[in-house]
Each structure stands twice: as C-alpha cells, then as structure tokens.
Design a protein around this motif. Structure first.
Motif, mmCIF file in Angstrom:
data_model
loop_
_atom_site.group_PDB
_atom_site.id
_atom_site.type_symbol
_atom_site.label_atom_id
_atom_site.label_comp_id
_atom_site.label_asym_id
_atom_site.label_seq_id
_atom_site.Cartn_x
_atom_site.Cartn_y
_atom_site.Cartn_z
ATOM 1 N N UNK A 163 0.804 -1.229 0.000
ATOM 2 C CA UNK A 163 0.000 0.000 0.000
ATOM 3 C C UNK A 163 0.832 1.272 0.000
ATOM 4 N N UNK A 164 2.072 1.197 0.482
ATOM 5 C CA UNK A 164 2.939 2.370 0.525
ATOM 6 C C UNK A 164 3.779 2.556 -0.722
ATOM 7 N N UNK A 165 3.632 1.656 -1.702
ATOM 8 C CA UNK A 165 4.390 1.767 -2.950
ATOM 9 C C UNK A 165 3.540 2.462 -4.011
ATOM 10 N N UNK A 166 4.192 3.165 -4.937
ATOM 11 C CA UNK A 166 3.413 3.844 -5.981
ATOM 12 C C UNK A 166 3.573 3.198 -7.361
ATOM 13 N N UNK A 167 4.624 2.377 -7.555
ATOM 14 C CA UNK A 167 4.855 1.788 -8.873
ATOM 15 C C UNK A 167 4.939 0.272 -8.817
ATOM 16 N N UNK A 168 4.595 -0.361 -9.956
ATOM 17 C CA UNK A 168 4.754 -1.797 -10.099
ATOM 18 C C UNK A 168 4.918 -2.122 -11.583
ATOM 19 N N UNK A 169 5.725 -3.120 -11.887
ATOM 20 C CA UNK A 169 5.799 -3.651 -13.250
ATOM 21 C C UNK A 169 4.602 -4.587 -13.417
ATOM 22 N N UNK A 281 3.161 12.041 -3.299
ATOM 23 C CA UNK A 281 2.566 13.191 -2.624
ATOM 24 C C UNK A 281 1.509 12.763 -1.603
ATOM 25 N N UNK A 282 1.514 11.462 -1.283
ATOM 26 C CA UNK A 282 0.608 10.850 -0.308
ATOM 27 C C UNK A 282 -0.818 10.690 -0.816
ATOM 28 N N UNK A 283 -1.071 11.002 -2.076
ATOM 29 C CA UNK A 283 -2.411 10.796 -2.618
ATOM 30 C C UNK A 283 -2.620 9.330 -2.971
ATOM 31 N N UNK A 284 -3.833 8.886 -2.752
ATOM 32 C CA UNK A 284 -4.171 7.488 -2.993
ATOM 33 C C UNK A 284 -4.445 7.248 -4.476
ATOM 34 N N UNK A 285 -3.995 6.100 -4.976
ATOM 35 C CA UNK A 285 -4.197 5.719 -6.366
ATOM 36 C C UNK A 285 -5.431 4.804 -6.434
ATOM 37 N N UNK A 286 -6.571 5.450 -6.400
ATOM 38 C CA UNK A 286 -7.860 4.777 -6.238
ATOM 39 C C UNK A 286 -8.175 3.819 -7.390
ATOM 40 N N UNK A 287 -8.728 2.669 -7.034
ATOM 41 C CA UNK A 287 -9.194 1.710 -8.037
ATOM 42 C C UNK A 287 -10.663 2.008 -8.331
ATOM 43 N N UNK A 288 -10.950 2.393 -9.571
ATOM 44 C CA UNK A 288 -12.311 2.717 -9.977
ATOM 45 C C UNK A 288 -13.026 1.543 -10.632
ATOM 46 N N UNK A 289 -12.256 0.563 -11.077
ATOM 47 C CA UNK A 289 -12.851 -0.578 -11.780
ATOM 48 C C UNK A 289 -12.017 -1.810 -11.471
ATOM 49 N N UNK A 290 -12.696 -2.919 -11.104
ATOM 50 C CA UNK A 290 -12.004 -4.172 -10.817
ATOM 51 C C UNK A 290 -12.885 -5.315 -11.276
ATOM 52 N N UNK A 291 -12.366 -6.099 -12.214
ATOM 53 C CA UNK A 291 -13.133 -7.213 -12.789
ATOM 54 C C UNK A 291 -12.280 -8.483 -12.741
#
Length: 296
Positions: A163-169, A281-291
């Motif tokens: 949850x504290x990471x911002x990037x992923x491959x 910047x501490x903003x959350x990377x919200x998930x708007x769609x999950x299928x």
C-alpha cells in the motif's frame, strides 16, 4: 564494395524514419536501430543517421555514441530474423476525429465505477487483496517507492508493504536482478521482465471523464481487469493479456495510441501505478474498476 555504397533495406529505412519521442522508448530505440545498421554503415555514419533522425528530441550527451558502441556485440547479420525489430511497432498519430467520436458517447468516470463488478466503498487499503488476485501464487514482483527506489522480491516478501508503494511492473519478473542495456545490474531491467501479463493503457491528455470513455470503449475489444487513478491526472487501464498473441496485443496498443494512449507502456518493464497504492505526494491511487473474473 564499401558499406557506404550498400543500400539500406526498406525495413531499416522504416525504423530510422520512425523514432519514438523522449519518454516513449527513445533510449532503447537507439540501441535496436544501431544493431541493424552495422552491416550497412560504419559507426560514425550510424551516429549521424540517428542524430539526424532524432533532431529536436532532448538527446543526452554521448547517448547515441554509447548505443552504437554497445550494439556492436549484438549486431544483426543479414539473413537473421531481426526479432527486436519485429517488436518495435510504428506508432500511429492521434486520430482526433475518432477520439472525439468515442468521447461523445457520453460515458465517463461514473459509468466506469458503476460498471465495475467489484467496488471498494470504504477507506481501507485494498492493495494486498488486489495483488493476490491479479498475481496469484508467489511470483517475483518489481515495485517502487519512486522510479529510482525499487526492488524485486517475491509476492510474500512484499506482503504488508505494497500500500505504501506507488509503482509496479505489470508482469512478474524472472529474476531478482538482471542487466540493463547499459550493462548495469538492476532489479528493474527489461531483460528479466517475464511474459506480458497485463497491457496497461495510460493517457495524459483529456479530462478524467474523457479518459474513462476511452477505456470503456477499449474494453469492448479486450478484457479490462483494472482501472487505477494515478493520483494526479490520468487513469491506468489494465487489460489482461495472457494467452494473447503479441501481434494481437500490438494491434490493440496501436489502436489505443491512435485514441490518445501513451505508447511508453508498451514496454513490458515500464512502471505503472500500484492499484490502491500511495503516490509520492501521499495521494491514494484509487481503483475505480475491478473485474477479477476476466482473469479466469
């Protein structure tokens, strides 16, 4: 006959004529194109060709010369299948008229949210459970706090930290470290990125509603698994690619680029936004769609 007198094959001329922009794979392009130019031009001439082809782009000092020198060891020989050339598509320009027609459909972010089979309506982080679903088992995952602070570890070693990471491959890795094209050891190298699991579509242009319209349109052509807000101005659409021929995925990506997608995410090792992760910047990377069902 001197090399200078040899005529460049059409596929080589096409490659030289279609360089990506800085941020869209330009560094790798120098290396790939230099490889296939060696049989036809000497090093100084290759440097001049690449420099002329990318005039106007912000090229680093010595970058072209370094790519030409490094590529000598893997120089293509006529008669070989130029695999790296086949993997370098020519990207179309944005079809503004078609993009506007898609956006005019009226669908937007609210529609994307309402169409999501799974919706997270509380303020808890759901990163861990999402990653468990989209990367089953215990694969090696490369994640980053920033684009320079990253590591590759097993999924279980990452547990509780994501949850504290911002990037992923968006594909599993095949090893913890590998060699970059510069010969440096790195946990975020294309050479150790495994088979493509997700093809991620990102757009920097347009409003969030407009980007959502494009993703919903593309979801009619490929299985959309996730839509993740960047915490800034874009939405990342994760399209499931397992079992799909690379040529088919390439055609899909070319179509997405014609609608305004950033071609940089075609590179399998490109970092994308961690689902429900935290931006710098501490903003959350919200998930708007999950299928999750599209993964079965």
């Amino acid at each position: 006959m001197t090399k200078r007198a040899l005529t460049l094959p059409q596929f080589v001329r096409d490659l030289v004529a279609s360089p990506p922009s800085r941020g869209g794979g330009l560094h790798n392009w120098f290396y790939r194109v230099a490889r296939v130019l060696h049989p036809y031009r000497d090093s100084a001439e290759i440097v001049e060709l690449l420099r002329a082809a990318t005039a106007g782009e912000p090229v680093k000092r010595g970058e072209i010369e370094s790519a030409v020198e490094r590529s000598k060891a893997t120089a293509w020989k006529p008669g070989q299948t130029p695999q790296s050339v086949q993997q370098a598509p020519t990207w179309p320009k944005v079809n503004t008229e078609q993009r506007e027609a898609v956006i005019a459909s009226g669908a937007g972010l609210v529609d994307l949210w309402e169409m999501s089979p799974v919706r997270f309506e509380n303020n808890k982080s759901h990163t861990e459970e999402i990653i468990d679903v989209i990367f089953p088992g215990d694969p090696l995952l490369c994640t980053g706090r920033t684009d320079w602070d990253f590591a590759t570890q097993t999924r279980e070693q990452w547990r509780g930290k994501l949850p504290g990471r911002q990037f992923i491959v968006p594909s599993p890795m095949t090893a913890r470290t590998g060699r970059t094209q510069d010969g440096k050891e790195s946990a975020h190298a294309l050479s150790i990125t495994g088979p493509r699991r997700f093809l991620v579509i990102e757009q920097d242009a347009g409003t969030i509603d407009e980007q959502a319209s494009i993703l919903l349109h593309l979801a009619e052509r490929a299985p959309l698994a996730l839509a993740v807000h960047s915490g800034s101005k874009s939405i990342h659409g994760w399209f499931y690619g397992v079992g799909q021929a690379e040529e088919k995925l390439r055609q899909f990506m070319q179509y997405a680029v014609s609608l305004g997608a950033d071609r940089a995410t075609w590179t399998p090792s490109q970092f994308v936004r961690m689902p429900d992760g935290t931006r710098d910047n501490e903003k959350r990377q919200t998930v708007y769609f999950f299928h999750p069902e599209v993964l079965k």
